[in-house]
Design an enzyme around this catalytic site. Structure first.
Site, PDB file in Angstrom:
ATOM      1  N   CYS A  25       0.534   2.910   6.034  1.00 29.65           N
ATOM      2  CA  CYS A  25       1.054   1.614   6.458  1.00 29.65           C
ATOM      3  C   CYS A  25       1.087   0.667   5.262  1.00 29.65           C
ATOM      4  O   CYS A  25       0.425   0.896   4.250  1.00 29.65           O
ATOM      5  CB  CYS A  25       0.183   1.030   7.572  1.00 29.65           C
ATOM      6  SG  CYS A  25      -1.571   0.887   7.156  1.00 29.65           S
ATOM      7  N   LYS A  58     -27.181   1.260   7.655  1.00 27.89           N
ATOM      8  CA  LYS A  58     -26.725  -0.136   7.699  1.00 27.89           C
ATOM      9  C   LYS A  58     -25.490  -0.341   8.573  1.00 27.89           C
ATOM     10  O   LYS A  58     -25.151  -1.475   8.916  1.00 27.89           O
ATOM     11  CB  LYS A  58     -26.430  -0.630   6.280  1.00 27.89           C
ATOM     12  CG  LYS A  58     -27.662  -0.764   5.400  1.00 27.89           C
ATOM     13  CD  LYS A  58     -27.291  -1.326   4.035  1.00 27.89           C
ATOM     14  CE  LYS A  58     -28.529  -1.509   3.163  1.00 27.89           C
ATOM     15  NZ  LYS A  58     -28.176  -2.048   1.811  1.00 27.89           N
ATOM     16  N   SER A 117     -11.681   0.177   4.123  1.00 23.04           N
ATOM     17  CA  SER A 117     -11.612   0.696   2.754  1.00 23.04           C
ATOM     18  C   SER A 117     -12.121  -0.362   1.786  1.00 23.04           C
ATOM     19  O   SER A 117     -12.311  -1.527   2.149  1.00 23.04           O
ATOM     20  CB  SER A 117     -10.176   1.086   2.401  1.00 23.04           C
ATOM     21  OG  SER A 117      -9.327  -0.043   2.453  1.00 23.04           O
ATOM     22  N   VAL A 162     -23.239   4.827  -0.181  1.00 23.56           N
ATOM     23  CA  VAL A 162     -23.248   4.572   1.258  1.00 23.56           C
ATOM     24  C   VAL A 162     -24.665   4.681   1.810  1.00 23.56           C
ATOM     25  O   VAL A 162     -25.465   5.498   1.349  1.00 23.56           O
ATOM     26  CB  VAL A 162     -22.306   5.569   1.986  1.00 23.56           C
ATOM     27  CG1 VAL A 162     -22.779   7.011   1.809  1.00 23.56           C
ATOM     28  CG2 VAL A 162     -22.161   5.221   3.458  1.00 23.56           C
ATOM     29  N   ASP A 163     -24.960   3.826   2.772  1.00 22.43           N
ATOM     30  CA  ASP A 163     -26.232   3.878   3.499  1.00 22.43           C
ATOM     31  C   ASP A 163     -25.880   3.817   4.985  1.00 22.43           C
ATOM     32  O   ASP A 163     -25.573   2.754   5.532  1.00 22.43           O
ATOM     33  CB  ASP A 163     -27.117   2.694   3.101  1.00 22.43           C
ATOM     34  CG  ASP A 163     -28.480   2.715   3.790  1.00 22.43           C
ATOM     35  OD1 ASP A 163     -28.668   3.523   4.729  1.00 22.43           O
ATOM     36  OD2 ASP A 163     -29.355   1.908   3.410  1.00 22.43           O
ATOM     37  N   ALA A 222     -18.130  -1.716   6.314  1.00 21.53           N
ATOM     38  CA  ALA A 222     -18.422  -0.278   6.319  1.00 21.53           C
ATOM     39  C   ALA A 222     -17.282   0.550   6.889  1.00 21.53           C
ATOM     40  O   ALA A 222     -17.061   1.683   6.448  1.00 21.53           O
ATOM     41  CB  ALA A 222     -19.702  -0.004   7.103  1.00 21.53           C
ATOM     42  N   CYS A 279       0.801  -1.226   0.000  1.00 22.96           N
ATOM     43  CA  CYS A 279       0.000   0.000   0.000  1.00 22.96           C
ATOM     44  C   CYS A 279       0.834   1.276   0.000  1.00 22.96           C
ATOM     45  O   CYS A 279       0.322   2.345  -0.324  1.00 22.96           O
ATOM     46  CB  CYS A 279      -0.947   0.020   1.196  1.00 22.96           C
ATOM     47  SG  CYS A 279      -2.130  -1.332   1.191  1.00 22.96           S
ATOM     48  N   TYR A 301     -16.922   9.643   5.236  1.00 22.84           N
ATOM     49  CA  TYR A 301     -17.880   9.841   4.141  1.00 22.84           C
ATOM     50  C   TYR A 301     -18.409  11.274   4.105  1.00 22.84           C
ATOM     51  O   TYR A 301     -18.521  11.879   3.025  1.00 22.84           O
ATOM     52  CB  TYR A 301     -19.046   8.856   4.273  1.00 22.84           C
ATOM     53  CG  TYR A 301     -18.766   7.490   3.704  1.00 22.84           C
ATOM     54  CD1 TYR A 301     -18.921   7.233   2.340  1.00 22.84           C
ATOM     55  CD2 TYR A 301     -18.348   6.444   4.516  1.00 22.84           C
ATOM     56  CE1 TYR A 301     -18.668   5.975   1.805  1.00 22.84           C
ATOM     57  CE2 TYR A 301     -18.089   5.178   3.992  1.00 22.84           C
ATOM     58  CZ  TYR A 301     -18.250   4.955   2.636  1.00 22.84           C
ATOM     59  OH  TYR A 301     -17.989   3.713   2.106  1.00 22.84           O
ATOM     60  N   VAL A 334     -11.447   5.091   3.279  1.00 21.07           N
ATOM     61  CA  VAL A 334     -12.679   4.398   3.656  1.00 21.07           C
ATOM     62  C   VAL A 334     -13.840   4.868   2.798  1.00 21.07           C
ATOM     63  O   VAL A 334     -14.679   4.071   2.368  1.00 21.07           O
ATOM     64  CB  VAL A 334     -12.983   4.597   5.161  1.00 21.07           C
ATOM     65  CG1 VAL A 334     -14.431   4.228   5.485  1.00 21.07           C
ATOM     66  CG2 VAL A 334     -12.036   3.754   6.006  1.00 21.07           C
TER      67      VAL A 334
END
Length: 420
Positions: free
Chosen positions: A406, A256, A277, A252-253, A274, A119, A212, A374
């Site tokens: 990281c 949930k 990522s 996105v919700d 959720a 990453c 978000y 994320v």
């Protein structure tokens, strides 16, 4: 044992002097060059099997490189070398960075290298390019990262086909998301960190929701748009599709979040789909050059690279590795954490950022202020370059920013920049 006469000795002495002179003529400069970021561009980030899935990582890389060079306002042939991070290289063909470079219209004579530090690949590319520029080996370079997780193939081990069928392995999981030392998913490492530092699921869900909302606010305000290199996707018999906005943050919700089951640890787990990522596609590129080259080319830089560092810890503790790299940066630069206006810590999992905030004791209000992986997505070879480029755009003149990321195996990379 052989002995030489006076004439031979004289010739050897002359040759030695010549060799010594040759060595000195190729020595590095006595003082390191200052390195600046001339431009930074990235593609939108596409969802897994989403709008960018028809394009390979190398094509996305070409788009980012071409845009970065154009925005730097320099001729393409001024770029003398390219480093691009890319993790999941299977099936892409030889030398992905070379493909991306030539696809961007850079000179055929441009050397390229593909970097794989999981990453941290995109950020390590920036660091390696900065080193080359500091030492005077090059004057103008491109560095970045690219990934198309939508196009990563499955693999089968070579050998006789066993009775009962064949076993296919997902290269995303095998080469990108598995801790090879403990033989489990990176999410299990995240769970380990959450347990060690007493970070609850509620904290992680709350952080993800904030990611978000911050991403949406940044897009709504137009803050991110100036980073984007639009991607044109040709359609047969239809108008081309132009993608110029990140795809993931709108999917996105929030209702949930508390209902989702944990993914990696069924009992008393905290990490969910959720608050982690996602799998994504995208590329980012930066044009780096010496301050001297910027003056020569009449370039007004975005920022200067002040310092960079790596660190390594136990592989299972990879989420907290940035907390070991970042103090090295501050020490090298002679700065305190209070001097840093903006922190970008990559959101591989929400717990990664929460853990590093806790260990470094930094102000959460200054961390990932415009969202992160994320919500925006995490094309793993791209993300390190993306967060450095984002800081170069988002900081105000004279402010310092630190980006840390990281990587699997227990590593981390970090870069400190100053806005010019």
């Amino acid at each position: 044992m052989a002995f030489c006469g006076p004439r031979t000795a004289a010739r050897l002495s002359h040759s030695t002097r010549a060799l010594h002179y040759t060595h000195r003529s190729f020595a590095s400069p006595r003082t390191l060059n200052e390195v600046v970021i001339a431009s930074a561009a990235r593609t939108p980030i596409g969802s897994f099997q989403g709008t960018l899935s028809s394009l390979p990582a190398t094509k996305l890389g070409s788009i980012a490189i071409k845009a970065a060079v154009e925005r730097a306002g320099i001729p393409a042939d001024e770029v003398k070398e390219v480093y691009m991070g890319n993790v999941l290289q299977a099936g892409q063909g030889q030398a992905p960075s070379r493909q991306a470079t030539l696809g961007a219209g850079l000179a055929i004579s441009t050397p390229t290298t593909t970097i794989n530090k999981v990453c941290a690949s995109g950020m390590k590319s920036v660091m390696l390019a900065a080193q080359s520029l500091m030492c005077g080996h090059q004057q103008v370079m491109v560095a970045g990262g690219m990934e198309s997780m939508s196009n990563v193939p499955y693999c089968m081990s070579r050998g006789a086909t066993p009775y009962g069928g064949v076993k296919l392995e997902d290269i995303i999981v095998k080469d990108g998301l598995t801790d090879v030392y403990n033989k489990f998913h990176m999410g299990n490492c995240a769970e380990n960190t959450a347990k060690k530092l007493s970070i609850s699921r509620e904290e992680q869900d709350g952080f993800a929701i904030t990611s978000y909302t911050r991403s949406k606010a940044a897009w709504d305000s137009g803050l991110i748009a100036n980073e984007i290199a639009p991607v044109t996707i040709a359609q047969k018999g239809k108008p081309d599709i132009i993608v110029q906005e990140d795809e993931e943050y709108k999917r996105v919700d929030f209702s949930k979040f508390p209902k989702l089951k944990t993914v990696f640890q069924k009992d008393n787990g905290t990490v969910t789909a959720a608050n982690s990522s996602t799998l994504n596609d995208g590329a980012a590129a930066l044009v780096l050059m010496t301050a001297e080259a910027a003056n020569r080319l009449n370039v007004t830089p975005l920022a200067r690279i002040v310092a960079f560092a790596d660190a390594a810890v136990d592989p299972i503790d990879f989420p907290i590795a940035p907390a070991y790299a970042i103090p090295k940066l501050l020490s090298e630069a002679g700065l305190k954490k209070e001097d840093i206006a903006m922190w970008e810590i990559n959101e591989a999992f929400s717990v990664v950022v929460l853990a590093n905030i806790k260990m470094l004791d930094i102000d959460p209000a200054r961390v990932n202020v415009n969202g992160g992986a994320v919500s925006l997505g995490h094309p793993i070879g791209m993300s390190g370059a993306r967060i450095v480029g984002h800081m170069a755009h988002a900081l105000r003149k004279g402010q310092f920013g630190i980006a840390g990321i990281c990587n699997g195996g227990g590593g981390a990379s970090a870069v400190l920049i100053e806005k010019l």
